[in-house]
Structure formats: structure tokens, C-alpha cells
Design an enzyme around this catalytic site. Structure first.
Site: not given
Length: 504
Positions: A195, A305, A402
Site C-alpha cells: 500500500k 526520518c 518531529e
């Protein structure tokens, strides 16, 4: 700028044109099909905010069909049953096909996700090829071991493919993320449903077509485009999925684990958020440290990330570091990712764009000093200036959360002990960077920082043989190396009695 790619000066490249869009439907059981509902959604060009094309919107019914195809291919198909050498041969052909389509794949990620075309052509897509070739080499080398039993038994272990894998990938480096997850799963003999992120699904569909052309059997690799709360949730909770590999936010990672626990207790691996420290000591070459720090946070517009978003600089060189950082940021070119002279493209979409600007406002509200940047740029699209804050405190939102954007938080420290304490003062633990000429300091700090990977006098030093993954709220499970294969394998112990053996 003096930027080079494979020894060719960037100035020699012309501004490229966007690619033709060839694949927009779901790939289920070897066929490109519309969604059961017939729904589609627009995927947008972050350079303009306008639609590129419409893509089939899969949901629970489509996930059910894809999982059924993957289950049939695993339980009765030839992929897990063929010799590993044959799987490896097909994977090598798959890699060759990607290698033949480097430019088109790189253009798709530039158009869909704002990736620099030069990065795509000379880093991302070649890395995809390398991942497939690396893992193809392991396909016929997966084996268990003979055990030394304490009684009259012969025992050994088998390494078996885990089964049907659900793979949910993010939008920041779409092709790279697709290949990093799919490659080891294919090598082990698993079948899968991928996905892709709804923000950037186009390269996944193109790569899936190349897999078909390479000879990967129908049902082994299925791709369902759609949204997280529908298609993603259905995949995570499906009773016939044996494992979920999820890359994305920590918040959604929790939901993935809940869905896995509430369904069939499927195995889960998570690559989640980060707030990585980048620590510069007094003995560092300041120019090199500034270059590394800027790459660590501004590469891919901060949408990565492991971004080194918390920069800690020892007090002896702090002022010089701040001055040179400001100078470098002003020369950083933001613009069209198809332009080879550009350093930073647009953020992926309006939501991410607005989130980053909101956090820049938080920085100002909480008392940090805006050194450079801090504003949107350009008349259209989702472009943001490279932004640096000084006078940042550890309890500020820009230092804790973040942001996933081009926002650097600069902080000062005095001692090694203080640097370690500050670096570990986060709920995340994905990566860390250290810049020093002192091997004793490098060894001490690298062992003390709680992170899944530590880069000393370098950053983004990824390699196929180097395991990568986080600790704490950055997730668990490794990509790369033998550990990357282990995620897609399960160990079975087989024991049989032996009689009258001359030895044990």
C-alpha cells in the site's frame, strides 16, 4: 554551486520535462484493474498544488482481493517453492529492468513527491537496483542450522518465509522505500500486498509493472493504492496477512500494532519517526561540520526520518558554526526539482507545508531566535526556505517534535557528558551524527547515544549491508543486511530421535 553527479557538473544538465503517466490502476493478481467501488483520487504536483492524474482508490474490498491473490500464490504458487537460485535470477532481471528505466522512475518521484531529479537519477533509483541485486544474492543462501542436542535426538532449524506480508510505505522517498521492503520479502519467498502512500503512488505502480515483466508470478506482488484509514487499516487487520511492515509516523505505528493485536496477532515491524541529534565537538573542522549538518537536515527538504534536526555544537566553536551556517543557508537554492541547479524542492503536499510553517511559528512563540529562513517561497507550490533557529531550549516544540521539514534547531553544550544527556533527551531513537577528530570521544558518544545507527564524521551513510532501524519510539525491526531478511523469515525447529548412534 559546484554540484556534481557521477562526475558531471550539474550545470551541464538541462531542466527536464515531467514524465508520461502510464499506470494508475491497482495491480492485483497480475492484472491492472479499477477499484471495486470505481472510485479514484487525485495525486497532486507539489510544485503547483494541481492534479497530475487520478489513481484508483482501493479500500477494504480491494485489499481482500489482493490478500486472496497473495495467499493463493503463497499457499499453492511456485514462488516460495522454486529454488532460491531461480528466485534470485528473476530478481536480477527485475533489477535490470529498473536500471533501464532510471530516468522515468526518477521523474515520477520528482513529479509526485518533490524529490530532486538529480538525486533520483544518481542516488535513489540506482539504490533500488542495488537493493534488489543484493537481496537476490541471498535468495539461495537462506538456511537453518544443525543443533547439538543433549540427548539422543537429531535436530535442526528451518528458515521459512513468513507468508503473506502487508507493506505500507511512506511518501518521502517512494521508489527507495518500495524496493527496500519488497526486495528482502521477495528473496525469502514471501508474497505481498503493498500500500503506497496516497501522496506519491506513481512510482510504485510503474515498478510493479516491471516486476511483471521480469517474470515474478501473478499474485506474488500486489499493489493497492488508497488511503490509510481505509486500505491501510484493512491490510493491518486482515486475518490472512501474516506480517505487517509499516514505515511512517509514530502515531500511526501505534494504530498498526493495535490492529495487528486485535486481529490475528500478526508480526509487525515499524520504522517510525525521529528527532536525531547531530553533535559537533570543538575539535571538528567547522566547514565540514556545517556542510554535514546542512545535508543532515535540509536534504530532501527535511522530509526524511533520520534528519539531523537537533544540532548540538560545543561552545568553543558555536559562534563560528552559527555564522557559517547562516551564510550557507542563504546560498541554498529552493525551486523546481527538475532543475539540476536546485538544492531543495517543494514539500510533498499542502498539509505538510502548513505543518512546517506552523512549527516555525511555534519556534518564534516559544522564544527561539530565527537565524535564517522561516517563510514560504515562490508564487505557487509548497516551497519553504531552509530555516535555522538558535537559542533553542530542549523543552520547545521545535526541539521535541518531529517536524519533517527544513527546520534546524541549534543548541550549545559544554561537556561530553552534557552532549550525551541532551542527545538522549528525546522519545525517539532512530539515528545520530557525531563530528570529532577524537577517537575516544567518538567511541564513548557512539556507545552512549540511544539510536539505531550512529554516523561519525559522515551522515546518510546507508548501505545494503548495514542494518538500519530505530529504538524507543522510532520503532523496531531492521532493514538491510542479514537482519533485513530475518524480518520476513520464521524459524522452525525439527527434532527426531536417533538410535544406537556412535556419538552425540
Amino acid at each position: 554551486m559546484g554540484t556534481e553527479y557521477n562526475g558531471v557538473a550539474a550545470e551541464q544538465f538541462k531542466v527536464a520535462t515531467p514524465p508520461e503517466i502510464k499506470f494508475t490502476k491497482l495491480l492485483i493478481d497480475g492484472r491492472f484493474v479499477d477499484s471495486v467501488s470505481g472510485k479514484t483520487f487525485e495525486t497532486l504536483d507539489p510544485r503547483t498544488g494541481k492534479a497530475i492524474t487520478t489513481v484508483a482508490e482501493g479500500d477494504k474490498e480491494d485489499i481482500n482481493l489482493a490478500v486472496k491473490a497473495a495467499r493463493q500464490a503463497f499457499d499453492h504458487g511456485k514462488w516460495p517453492r522454486m529454488p532460491g537460485s531461480e528466485r534470485g535470477r528473476i530478481m536480477l532481471k527485475f533489477a535490470d529492468l529498473i536500471d533501464e528505466n532510471v530516468e522515468e522512475l526518477a521523474k515520477l518521484d520528482s513529479l509526485d513527491a518533490g524529490r530532486l531529479l538529480t538525486s533520483g537519477m544518481y542516488i535513489d533509483i540506482p539504490n533500488c537496483v542495488g537493493m534488489l541485486r543484493y537481496n537476490a544474492g541471498f535468495a539461495d543462501k537462506i538456511h537453518g542450522e544443525t543443533l547439538k542436542m543433549s540427548r539422543e535426538f537429531h535436530a535442526y532449524t528451518l528458515k521459512e518465509p513468513v507468508g503473506v506480508v502487508g507493506i505500507i510505505i511512506p511518501w518521502n522517498v517512494p521508489a527507495t522505500m518500495f524496493c527496500s521492503k519488497v526486495s528482502p520479502a521477495l528473496a525469502t519467498g514471501c508474497t505481498m500486498v503493498v500500500k503506497p502512500a496516497e501522496q506519491a503512488p506513481l512510482s510504485a505502480l510503474f515498478i510493479a509493472q516491471l516486476a511483471k515483466m521480469a517474470g515474478i508470478p501473478d499474485g506474488v506482488l500486489n499493489v493497492v493504492t488508497g488511503f490509510g484509514p481505509t486500505a491501510g487499516a484493512a491490510l493491518c487487520s486482515h486475518m490472512d496477512v501474516d506480517k505487517i511492515s509499516f514505515t511512517g509516523s509514530t502515531e500511526v505505528g501505534r494504530e498498526v500494532m493495535i490492529a495487528a493485536a486485535n486481529s490475528n496477532l500478526k508480526a509487525v515491524s515499524l520504522e517510525l519517526g525521529g528527532k536525531s541529534p547531530f553533535i559537533v565537538f570543538d575539535d571538528a573542522d567547522v566547514d565540514k561540520a556545517v556542510d554535514l549538518a546542512h545535508m543532515a537536515i535540509f536534504y530532501n527538504k527535511g522530509e526524511i526520518c533520520v534528519a539531523g534536526s537537533r544540532v548540538f555544537v560545543q561552545e568553543g566553536i558555536y559562534d563560528e558554526f552559527v555564522r557559517k551556517s547562516a551564510e550557507k543557508a542563504k546560498s541554498w537554492i529552493v525551486g523546481d526539482p527538475f532543475d539540476p541547479l536546485v538544492c531543495q524542492g517543494p514539500q510533498v503536499d499542502k498539509n505538510q507545508f502548513e505543518k512546517i510553517l506552523r512549527y516555525i511559528d511555534y519556534g518564534k512563540e516559544d522564544g527561539a531566535t530565527l537565524l535564517t529562513g522561516g517563510k514560504a517561497c515562490g508564487e505557487k507550490g509548497y516551497y519553504i526556505e531552509p530555516t535555522i533557529f538558535t537559542d533553542v531550549k530542549e523543552d520547545m516544540r521545535i526541539a521535541k517534535d518531529e517536524i519533517f521539514g527544513p527546520v534546524m534547531s541549534l543548541m550549545k553544550f559544554k561537556t561530553v557528558e552534557e552532549a550525551i544527556e541532551k542527545a538522549n533527551n528525546t522519545r525517539y531513537g532512530l539515528a545520530a551524527g557525531i563530528v570529532t577528530k577524537d577517537i575516544d570521544v567518538a567511541n564513548r558518544v557512539s556507545r552512549s547515544v540511544r539510536a539505531g545507527v550512529v554516523w561519525i564524521n559522515c551522515y546518510f551513510a546507508f548501505d545494503n549491508d548495514a542494518p538500519f532501524g530505530g529504538v524507543k519510539m522510532s520503532g523496531f525491526g531492521k532493514d538491510g543486511g542479514l537482519q533485513g531478511l530475518e524480518k520476513y523469515l520464521k524459524t522452525k525447529t525439527v527434532v527426531t530421535p536417533i538410535y544406537n548412534s556412535p556419538w552425540l
